[in-house]
Design an enzyme around this catalytic site. Sequence first.
Site, short mmCIF file in Angstrom:
data_model
loop_
_atom_site.label_atom_id
_atom_site.label_comp_id
_atom_site.label_asym_id
_atom_site.label_seq_id
_atom_site.Cartn_x
_atom_site.Cartn_y
_atom_site.Cartn_z
N THR A 89 0.94 -1.10 0.25
CA THR A 89 0.04 0.13 -0.47
C THR A 89 0.79 1.11 -0.07
O THR A 89 0.42 2.41 -0.48
CB THR A 89 -0.48 -0.17 1.38
OG1 THR A 89 -1.73 -0.94 0.97
CG2 THR A 89 -1.84 1.37 0.96
N ARG A 173 -1.96 5.83 5.69
CA ARG A 173 -1.15 5.84 4.08
C ARG A 173 -1.83 6.19 3.17
O ARG A 173 -1.30 7.20 2.23
CB ARG A 173 0.42 4.55 3.81
CG ARG A 173 -0.64 3.56 4.18
CD ARG A 173 0.32 2.80 4.56
NE ARG A 173 -0.38 0.80 4.12
CZ ARG A 173 -0.85 0.77 5.42
NH1 ARG A 173 -0.77 1.49 6.51
NH2 ARG A 173 -1.39 -1.04 5.01
N ASP A 362 -3.46 0.18 -5.02
CA ASP A 362 -1.97 0.15 -5.08
C ASP A 362 -1.31 -0.93 -5.72
O ASP A 362 -0.08 -1.08 -4.39
CB ASP A 362 -1.75 0.78 -3.62
CG ASP A 362 -3.18 -0.06 -2.93
OD1 ASP A 362 -3.70 -0.74 -3.36
OD2 ASP A 362 -3.00 0.03 -1.78
N HIS A 363 -1.92 -1.92 -5.67
CA HIS A 363 -1.52 -3.61 -6.11
C HIS A 363 -2.64 -4.53 -6.17
O HIS A 363 -3.45 -4.06 -5.79
CB HIS A 363 -0.92 -3.47 -4.83
CG HIS A 363 -1.50 -3.80 -3.15
ND1 HIS A 363 -2.42 -4.64 -3.44
CD2 HIS A 363 -1.35 -3.29 -2.49
CE1 HIS A 363 -3.63 -4.31 -2.14
NE2 HIS A 363 -2.20 -3.35 -1.56
N HIS A 496 -0.75 -10.11 -0.54
CA HIS A 496 -0.66 -8.86 -1.77
C HIS A 496 1.58 -8.36 -2.12
O HIS A 496 1.86 -9.05 -0.38
CB HIS A 496 -0.45 -7.85 -2.31
CG HIS A 496 -0.91 -7.10 -1.11
ND1 HIS A 496 -0.29 -6.22 -0.57
CD2 HIS A 496 -2.22 -6.94 -0.20
CE1 HIS A 496 -0.96 -5.20 -0.16
NE2 HIS A 496 -2.32 -5.82 0.75
#
Length: 555
Positions: A89, A173, A362-363, A496
């Site tokens: 992230t 974040r 973000d992924h 992930h």
Amino acid sequence: MKYIYIIIISTLLSFSCYSQEVMLTSSKNTTELVENSKPKLIIGIVVDQMRYDYLTRFASKFGEGGFKRMIREGFNCKNNHFNYVPTYTGPGHASVFTGTTPKYHGVISNNWYDKEIKATVYCAGDDSVASVGSTSEAGKMSPHRMLTSTFSDENRLFTQMRGKTIGIAIKDRGAILPAGHTANAAYWFNGKDEGNWITSTFYMTSLPSWVKDFNSSDAAQSYFKTWNTLYDISTYTESGADENKFEGGFSGKDKATFPYELDKLKDKNKGFDILKATPFGNSLTTDFAIAAIKGEDLGKDAITDVLTVSYSSTDYVGHNFGVNSKEVEDTYIRLDKDLERFFKYLDSNIGEGEYTVFLTADHGAVNVPAYLQSVKIPAGYLNRDSRKEKFQKFLKDTYGTTDIVEKVSNNQVFLNKLKLQELGLNLHEVEQALVDEQISYKNIAKVYTATTMNSTQFTSGIEMLLQNGFNQKRSGDVIVVDDIAHISYSRTGSTHGSGLNYDTHVPLLFFGKGIQHGETYNKTVIPDIAPTISALLGISFPNGSTGNILGFVID
């Protein structure tokens, strides 16, 4: 004769004044044209843990005003990937908005071992600031560990700080890193027993009145309701059985099956935190984003503002239930509705065709390995304890001590340089010895040294991804790559972090002012987003940007 000269001079002076007036008018018109050609508001949306195939897999369940509107009216980059490892992230959000990779922006993970202070640090953690809007330490956050600027920073600089930037996400974040260093504000959700949107003294000393009003409303409390499928669960044919052994679920409920009575479950699931792991966390984020546009008067003049919105709940749901769950399907169906609601608000209050949106992730995420095993696809779980035991024995037998290794973190081995020097050991020789040892271990696919990352230029494969994620000052001395679809995680839920397609292939949609209509299968990468938006705005690229302008996207 003298009279003729006077007439000529008068004519020339008149023509000169007229020319200057025309030039000034032309310059003014050009300036207005340039300003009017820019979107009033850029909205950068990141959907946490969104695989590309969610766009296609759930397409039949989406309405016309969310994801499909972006595809129908905008541009769809169908072969969009992260071009580095690790896919987490923190690095993901930083890379989207800085236009570069961890090699340069320095956010090498969510948490990493800091070689200078000999401690693990958090990507947004900052003990020099204090919480605003919370009595907890959840607000001690800032972007100070991100080394480069974002396109939102560059827009602030270009507009002499008149263009606003606001960052919003459930995760700190996810709000902080996209908004950059010069943001007017970043807000994140502090759950547990508070249920408030908060910030830090990096941005301000007290919350604005509109945030206080939002927090004092029952907006968050109203989502303590029953989570059931939006449509008849029998129609959710794009996902697995509701009851299966591959999902986590919530404390206080025996089975991970619909419905979930959140008001009854909240006390055993950290109060307001339970909302994060449901689609209602995304709805709450949308509510707050709309409140921010109102409260900050975003997009109300010719100077472009930037709003970054990260939908965090998709990640919590994926981690808990897995990418093949009905919970994930329902979460994306409901997110599609939230996007439609959001876009309708933008149409009414900013003006249809006056704003520009991009949406990415973000992924991605791996399918639950236990599920993959059940359908005979190679996958599995890592035994970190066994690996650690074997490695420590090797260190003891070879060097007489385990102290030459300072830390193992994020699949990286950090060597103790002082200990190596004390023992008279050569750093590069030790690095290679660790590579030769680790590559023999079960479920380790590849191992590389920092020396290799620093001395060899890779242009393809996992090696290139590792190199793009390798920061010389912050990364370790030996880097380990695990086998495909093998994770260190529970046997339920997805995670992930790898450089494989299930983690790197994510959506990239653009739509709104200045955006072409179309699609491409040409490969695009995450760092291309920031320079493309910068080009659309006519501003400087982020100072560390390594991506390319996607010229075919811009109208």
